[in-house]
Every structure is written in C-alpha cells, then in structure tokens.
Design a protein around this motif. Sequence first.
Motif, short mmCIF file in Angstrom:
data_model
loop_
_atom_site.label_atom_id
_atom_site.label_comp_id
_atom_site.label_asym_id
_atom_site.label_seq_id
_atom_site.Cartn_x
_atom_site.Cartn_y
_atom_site.Cartn_z
N GLU A 108 0.87 -1.18 0.00
CA GLU A 108 0.00 0.00 0.00
C GLU A 108 0.90 1.23 0.00
N ILE A 109 0.56 2.19 -0.84
CA ILE A 109 1.34 3.42 -0.95
C ILE A 109 0.45 4.61 -0.64
N GLU A 110 0.93 5.48 0.24
CA GLU A 110 0.21 6.71 0.54
C GLU A 110 1.11 7.88 0.15
N LEU A 111 0.56 8.77 -0.68
CA LEU A 111 1.32 9.93 -1.14
C LEU A 111 1.15 11.12 -0.20
N VAL A 112 2.12 12.03 -0.24
CA VAL A 112 2.03 13.29 0.51
C VAL A 112 1.08 14.21 -0.23
N LEU A 130 14.76 -2.31 -3.30
CA LEU A 130 13.67 -1.68 -4.07
C LEU A 130 13.00 -0.59 -3.25
N THR A 131 12.75 -0.83 -1.97
CA THR A 131 12.09 0.19 -1.14
C THR A 131 12.95 1.44 -1.02
N ARG A 132 14.25 1.25 -0.92
CA ARG A 132 15.14 2.41 -0.84
C ARG A 132 15.11 3.22 -2.14
N ARG A 133 15.13 2.50 -3.25
CA ARG A 133 15.15 3.16 -4.57
C ARG A 133 13.81 3.76 -4.93
N LEU A 134 12.72 3.05 -4.69
CA LEU A 134 11.42 3.46 -5.19
C LEU A 134 10.60 4.25 -4.18
N PHE A 135 10.71 3.95 -2.90
CA PHE A 135 9.85 4.59 -1.90
C PHE A 135 10.60 5.64 -1.08
N PHE A 136 11.71 5.25 -0.45
CA PHE A 136 12.41 6.18 0.42
C PHE A 136 13.03 7.34 -0.36
N ALA A 137 13.43 7.11 -1.58
CA ALA A 137 14.05 8.17 -2.38
C ALA A 137 13.03 9.14 -2.95
N ASP A 138 11.73 8.84 -2.84
CA ASP A 138 10.68 9.69 -3.39
C ASP A 138 10.05 10.49 -2.24
N ALA A 139 10.30 11.80 -2.23
CA ALA A 139 9.79 12.65 -1.16
C ALA A 139 8.26 12.73 -1.13
N ILE A 157 6.27 10.13 -1.29
CA ILE A 157 5.68 8.94 -0.67
C ILE A 157 5.71 9.13 0.84
N ARG A 158 4.50 9.31 1.40
CA ARG A 158 4.37 9.54 2.85
C ARG A 158 4.69 8.27 3.61
N LYS A 159 4.09 7.16 3.18
CA LYS A 159 4.38 5.88 3.82
C LYS A 159 3.95 4.74 2.92
N PHE A 160 4.48 3.57 3.23
CA PHE A 160 4.09 2.36 2.53
C PHE A 160 3.97 1.24 3.54
N ARG A 161 3.11 0.30 3.23
CA ARG A 161 2.91 -0.85 4.11
C ARG A 161 2.94 -2.10 3.24
N THR A 162 3.69 -3.10 3.71
CA THR A 162 3.94 -4.30 2.93
C THR A 162 3.29 -5.52 3.57
N PHE A 163 2.68 -6.34 2.72
CA PHE A 163 2.12 -7.63 3.12
C PHE A 163 2.82 -8.69 2.30
N VAL A 164 3.32 -9.73 2.94
CA VAL A 164 4.03 -10.81 2.25
C VAL A 164 3.07 -11.97 2.04
N ALA A 165 2.96 -12.42 0.79
CA ALA A 165 2.11 -13.57 0.50
C ALA A 165 2.77 -14.83 1.02
N MET A 166 2.02 -15.60 1.78
CA MET A 166 2.55 -16.85 2.32
C MET A 166 2.29 -18.01 1.36
N ASP A 167 1.19 -17.92 0.60
CA ASP A 167 0.84 -18.97 -0.35
C ASP A 167 -0.01 -18.35 -1.45
N ARG A 168 0.26 -18.73 -2.68
CA ARG A 168 -0.54 -18.24 -3.80
C ARG A 168 -1.67 -19.24 -4.00
N VAL A 169 -2.83 -18.91 -3.49
CA VAL A 169 -3.98 -19.80 -3.55
C VAL A 169 -4.62 -19.74 -4.92
#
Length: 159
Positions: free
Chosen positions: A76-80, A127-136, A138-150
């Motif tokens: 999830e990405i939230e912009l400023v 990737l987070t450093r390059r795509l999210f943290f380097a972009d002023a 992007i207020r915040k991002f939240r990551t969910f890891v898939a445990m199984d592709r159903v």
Amino acid sequence: MSETSASTLDGFDRAILAILQQDNTTPQRVIGEKVNLSAPAVQRRIRRMEKDGVITANVAIVEPAALGHPITLFVEIELVSETARDIDAAKRAFLATPEVQQCYYVTGEVDFMLVVLVPSMTAYEALTRRLFFADANIRKFRTFVAMDRVKAGLSVPVG
C-alpha cells in the motif's frame, strides 16, 4: 473499452473469450467447433475484439518462482501530495519498475496498491530504498508478504 462495447458482445464472443482465457493457443478451427462457428468467423470476431480493446494482450502466464522471483508482496502506498502531476509521476515510476507486476490507483486510505515480485527480501529492501524512500512524495508504505498463492490469474468472468 467502453460500457457500450461490453454490451455489444454476444454469446459467441463470450464463448470465444472463455476459451481464449483458458488457452489462447487454441486453434481457431477448434474454437469454431466448440462454439458452432466457422474458423474465419472466429478469426473475424477475435480481430474485432482486439481492435475494440476487449482483448488487450496475448501473453503466457509464468510461474514467478521458476524465474527466480518466489516472493510476492502487496504494498500500500500513501502519497504526501495528490495533485494530478504527483499522481502521474508516481504512476510513471511504478510503470518503469520491473518488479512491480501490477499497480492500481485506488480510493480509500491509500493511493496505490502494488503487487511486487522479488527474488529475496534483500532485493525488496533495495527496491524500497530506490522506489519509496528516495521519493519525497511517498508519505508511507505498508507491505504484506504472500505466504501462499492460492489463486492467481487474469481471467474475467464472461457470463
């Protein structure tokens, strides 16, 4: 494709689409036999649906782990700032990032939902450093890891 275009699809078109969504390498002769049309009629309908934007691509669906990308993440990405210019800039950045398999501009508490494929969590951190943290913007991002592709696919109900 407009809503009007969707309403012009008849039963033959929908039957053809159902077959193509399961296996787009099905010969037109075989499709014709299954839907009770000639192969040339099937070909005309497929070409029309491609021209009208109903069929947008003919692709192979690949197992991510087979290509060294076993980790699927939902982000999830939230912009400023949500100006049109800033939203367009975010869209361009996500489009240009190969690890971003899918990107949706959404309503609600966040602005974008991404599906990301990576070979490792170390790669995701980079990737987070390059795509999210380097972009002023992007207020915040939240990551969910898939445990199984159903279930994963691109089929659209044709009924």
